[in-house]
Design a protein around this motif. Sequence first.
Motif, mmCIF file in Angstrom:
data_model
loop_
_atom_site.group_PDB
_atom_site.id
_atom_site.type_symbol
_atom_site.label_atom_id
_atom_site.label_comp_id
_atom_site.label_asym_id
_atom_site.label_seq_id
_atom_site.Cartn_x
_atom_site.Cartn_y
_atom_site.Cartn_z
ATOM 1 N N ALA A 595 -5.924 5.313 -19.925
ATOM 2 C CA ALA A 595 -5.832 6.444 -20.856
ATOM 3 C C ALA A 595 -5.185 5.975 -22.153
ATOM 4 O O ALA A 595 -4.617 4.886 -22.232
ATOM 5 N N VAL A 596 -5.286 6.830 -23.162
ATOM 6 C CA VAL A 596 -4.713 6.553 -24.487
ATOM 7 C C VAL A 596 -3.676 7.620 -24.817
ATOM 8 O O VAL A 596 -3.912 8.820 -24.584
ATOM 9 N N VAL A 597 -2.529 7.157 -25.358
ATOM 10 C CA VAL A 597 -1.488 8.060 -25.852
ATOM 11 C C VAL A 597 -1.181 7.666 -27.289
ATOM 12 O O VAL A 597 -1.087 6.476 -27.603
ATOM 13 N N ALA A 598 -1.018 8.634 -28.171
ATOM 14 C CA ALA A 598 -0.712 8.352 -29.581
ATOM 15 C C ALA A 598 0.779 8.500 -29.837
ATOM 16 O O ALA A 598 1.449 9.337 -29.206
ATOM 17 N N MET A 599 1.281 7.684 -30.760
ATOM 18 C CA MET A 599 2.630 7.864 -31.272
ATOM 19 C C MET A 599 2.624 8.989 -32.302
ATOM 20 O O MET A 599 1.661 9.135 -33.062
ATOM 21 N N PRO A 600 3.691 9.773 -32.360
ATOM 22 C CA PRO A 600 3.786 10.762 -33.445
ATOM 23 C C PRO A 600 4.144 10.046 -34.746
ATOM 24 O O PRO A 600 4.804 9.005 -34.725
ATOM 25 N N ARG A 613 -8.051 8.612 -31.297
ATOM 26 C CA ARG A 613 -9.257 9.335 -30.883
ATOM 27 C C ARG A 613 -10.467 8.403 -30.835
ATOM 28 O O ARG A 613 -11.260 8.437 -29.880
ATOM 29 N N THR A 614 -10.601 7.542 -31.840
ATOM 30 C CA THR A 614 -11.732 6.616 -31.888
ATOM 31 C C THR A 614 -11.685 5.644 -30.719
ATOM 32 O O THR A 614 -12.710 5.369 -30.071
ATOM 33 N N ARG A 620 -14.266 5.249 -23.731
ATOM 34 C CA ARG A 620 -14.525 6.272 -22.718
ATOM 35 C C ARG A 620 -13.285 6.495 -21.849
ATOM 36 O O ARG A 620 -13.339 6.493 -20.613
ATOM 37 N N LEU A 621 -12.173 6.685 -22.570
ATOM 38 C CA LEU A 621 -10.894 6.916 -21.918
ATOM 39 C C LEU A 621 -10.376 8.298 -22.298
ATOM 40 O O LEU A 621 -10.636 8.786 -23.408
ATOM 41 N N PRO A 622 -9.637 8.920 -21.411
ATOM 42 C CA PRO A 622 -9.047 10.205 -21.788
ATOM 43 C C PRO A 622 -7.940 10.014 -22.821
ATOM 44 O O PRO A 622 -7.143 9.075 -22.725
ATOM 45 N N LEU A 623 -7.908 10.857 -23.838
ATOM 46 C CA LEU A 623 -6.812 10.883 -24.802
ATOM 47 C C LEU A 623 -5.821 11.931 -24.332
ATOM 48 O O LEU A 623 -6.098 13.140 -24.390
ATOM 49 N N LEU A 624 -4.681 11.470 -23.847
ATOM 50 C CA LEU A 624 -3.719 12.372 -23.224
ATOM 51 C C LEU A 624 -2.920 13.172 -24.238
ATOM 52 O O LEU A 624 -2.240 14.126 -23.853
#
Length: 707
Positions: A595-600, A613-614, A620-624
Amino acid sequence: MSDDTTDDLHTEALAALRRLVDRDDATFHDGQFEAIDALVRGRSRALVVQRTGWGKSAVYFVATLLLRRRGAGPTILVSPLLALMRDQVSAAERAGVRAASINSANPLEWDDVLSRLHADELDVLLVSPERLNNPRFRDEQLPALIARVGLLVVDEAHCISDWGHDFRPDYRRLRDLIAGMPGDVPVLATTATANERVVHDVEEQLGAGGAGVLTIRGPLARASLRLGVLRLPDAAARLAWLLSHLGDLPGSGIIYTLTVSAAEDTARLLREAGHEVRAYTGQTDPAEREESERLLKENRLKALVATSALGMGFDKPDLGFVIHVGAPSTPVAYYQQVGRAGRATERADVLLLPGPEDAAIWQYFATASMPDEVKAAAVLDELAHEGGPLSTVALEARVDIRRSRLELLLKVLDVDGAVDRVQGGWVSSGASWTYDAERYGRIADARTREQQSMIEYETTSECRMEFLQRSLDDPAAAPCGRCDNCTSPWYPIDVDPATTATAGAAMDRVGVLVEPRAQWPSGMARLGLELRGNIARDERLEPGRALARLTDLGWGGPLRALFAPGAPDTEVSPAMAAACVRVLAEWDWAARPAAVVAMPSRTHPRLVGSLARTIAEVGRLPLLGSLELTGSGPGGNGGNSAYRLAGVAESFVVGPALRSAVAGLEGAPILLVDDLVDSRWSLTVAGRLLHQAGAGPVLPFVLAARA
């Protein structure tokens, strides 16, 4: 004063010179014997400003021999660079002068050198300016040495002046050393790069105590140098020019770059094309640097691709060319570097390939060295309240300054008399200190003028050598008749499109390792955080990746534009996103992220969000989702490691939705996406929080690494 006649001294000095250069027909250059006579017979203070290769070292080695024969003590030679020291020791031995050095590269030899000095078995002791303030050397060795010194030599003396402030603050302490010298001890200062302002500044330091100063100044032009400037559209074209034409340049030489990463990247590309080159920077291992110098001198390399770490004093008389990929910030610095070439050849080629990014790099280095009034006051307050010595490491935990800048600031405060270096660290001297805003403003203004002058050098239609001479206030400035403006471009201006494509492809390489933090900074308890020792292995990040460094030749340019002050927050471009996907495809991770997690982000939320997101879509991974900002902590890029951690330690939180999604992965790896990494503490804190929320391995991915 000596009882020698001028003729007798000339005969003796000439014999010593011929032994030094191993030529029976050698004669003095204009001004050489005049300087020797002033030192030996007149016991005077002298400043010699002469072009590189003129023979300034011959003056002080011959003067040393003659003074020693007349009962004088050893010479102290203050020399700034290790490469310079090595060459000077070798040159001294040829003249029968017993010389040795004390510097950071030979600590195991110090006791032996000092024993030889006490036994009067050394004629010349070479020391770095920093060594003069080493507590043991300053307190235990220097007083006795000064009491019997026969000659003090300050090489590269322009560093005494404000012009050299950011290169070596330690040079400024030489003013006090010179002022305290016995009146009958001669002092010699030498340099090849001094305009009138610097000459007057150095004369003032040499004349401390009312002593007169003899200044011997010669013309700076060298007939062998053939100067040129070739403006090419981009970095790929500049590298393509090197790939196409490096083999056509005479002999062996130096290719200068402005940054470490540019030197390493350029050297790698040239090696892959079959050229015998090596990178040479301040980060290169000292033993490797020494080996590289030797290989270049033996013409076993075509070139060293170097930063300014290879500069003053490197002596290869038959150096055939100097190429600059990116311009130094001043004509003075440029003249210093091109002066390495053509000392003993009829022709040497000097070509500047300027780039549009040069000015931004100049600005970075200019601001990095200036002391900050608020931070200086913080250092002085801590030392005043401590009452005893504080090491640099201990002081770093108490003030919000990075190690490199703290060390520079302490040197400045030491030279200004506000702090003292003692065994165990630094103490307050008790003397009052005022931030010299006028002085630093003057330095900043001078830098701005010199940078503008360098741009004018690049664009002038007049003689380039004459321009450099005028920049150094050389009264003998005149057209050279050899440069590309006096004649026509002597260098090829064509760049093969296929080679440009090759260079562009090489520059398009992606992927920089982001090492995980393994240990908390010391002194965090003082900042209210109970973090100490090693970071627990199950809370630590995995090795990560960045698309590129901001200083890289290829993607560094677009990334610098993206993160430039005032640049808008935009979504990641398709080309940059595609490059990021290439990095991920080449990543040799043990297990693929689940999965993918973004930093704020406070400054680039659109950029980070679109990148995460890209990546999720392509992989093809979930963006948590993203961690959340708490509003606590200032964040930002300034300060040292402890303060930067303190600034972000409580800035993030894993919200309920993200916590639930992470827990549902049951320990699978997570890709943590951010825009820019510098200290790595934001990522480290976020990774720890994700681990505590139940995540397995956390792999950071960022667009850019600051260095």
